[in-house]
Design an enzyme around this catalytic site. Structure first.
Site, mmCIF file in Angstrom:
data_model
loop_
_atom_site.group_PDB
_atom_site.id
_atom_site.type_symbol
_atom_site.label_atom_id
_atom_site.label_comp_id
_atom_site.label_asym_id
_atom_site.label_seq_id
_atom_site.Cartn_x
_atom_site.Cartn_y
_atom_site.Cartn_z
ATOM 1 N N GLN A 1 -26.422 28.110 -58.516
ATOM 2 C CA GLN A 1 -27.081 29.298 -59.046
ATOM 3 C C GLN A 1 -27.683 28.999 -60.405
ATOM 4 O O GLN A 1 -27.239 28.113 -61.123
ATOM 5 C CB GLN A 1 -26.124 30.477 -59.117
ATOM 6 N N GLY A 2 -28.715 29.766 -60.709
ATOM 7 C CA GLY A 2 -29.392 29.617 -61.980
ATOM 8 C C GLY A 2 -29.854 30.968 -62.493
ATOM 9 O O GLY A 2 -29.920 31.950 -61.743
ATOM 10 N N TYR A 3 -30.182 30.978 -63.772
ATOM 11 C CA TYR A 3 -30.521 32.226 -64.457
ATOM 12 C C TYR A 3 -31.952 32.192 -64.951
ATOM 13 O O TYR A 3 -32.372 31.257 -65.610
ATOM 14 C CB TYR A 3 -29.535 32.466 -65.609
ATOM 15 N N MET A 4 -32.682 33.255 -64.603
ATOM 16 C CA MET A 4 -34.058 33.402 -65.050
ATOM 17 C C MET A 4 -34.119 34.202 -66.338
ATOM 18 O O MET A 4 -35.051 34.076 -67.105
ATOM 19 C CB MET A 4 -34.890 34.074 -63.959
#
Length: 160
Positions: free
Chosen positions: A27-30
């Site tokens: 997962q990653g964060y924008m």
């Protein structure tokens, strides 16, 4: 409105192992501004887009939507900040709860936390013997923070 109510703990020992099947998460964060997070996630072969509001106590609004895994992968590759969160999540049953035990990899390797979701803030929870210190209100352990300030950079100051 969708509300997430959860408590988070460090994990001690291996008493939780072999009690659940693990699934790989990336997962990653924008965006992580003003306590609001926008996240892309791949869990197994499913893609998700999640928006979370600011925390109030152990609660926060949460909206999660299934998206094509190809779209999630493209978001992780092009829109999300590095490093990505990599972990294996195990679902472990204890008492009347399903605990989510996250064993982190990558820049957060060595960190293991467990979360339990509640129906209300005052709900009683029987803690398994493998549960350690509660870190629900320690923002360092939020996945969005771990993506900006990985555990490897501050783990030497933590006693597990």
């Amino acid at each position: 409105m969708a509300i997430e109510i959860e408590r988070k703990f460090l994990v001690k020992g291996n008493g939780w192992r072999n009690q659940g099947v693990g699934q790989v998460y990336r997962q990653g964060y924008m965006s992580t501004e003003d306590g609001i997070t926008l996240r892309a996630r791949i869990a197994g072969d499913q893609g998700y887009l999640t928006i979370k509001g600011p925390s109030v106590g152990n609660s926060r609004s949460e909206y999660e939507y299934s998206i094509p895994v190809e779209d999630a992968q493209e978001m992780l590759n092009t829109l999300c900040s590095s490093p990505l969160i990599e972990k294996v999540r195990y679902k472990v049953s204890h008492g009347n709860f399903i605990w989510e035990v996250d064993e982190f990899a990558g820049d957060n390797q060595g960190l293991i936390v467990a979360e339990v979701e509640l129906y209300n803030e005052n709900q009683e929870v029987e803690l398994p013997d493998w549960i350690g210190e509660e870190v629900s209100h320690d923002k360092r352990y939020s996945n969005s923070n771990l993506s900006k300030n990985p555990w490897k950079n501050w783990s030497s100051t933590i006693n597990n």
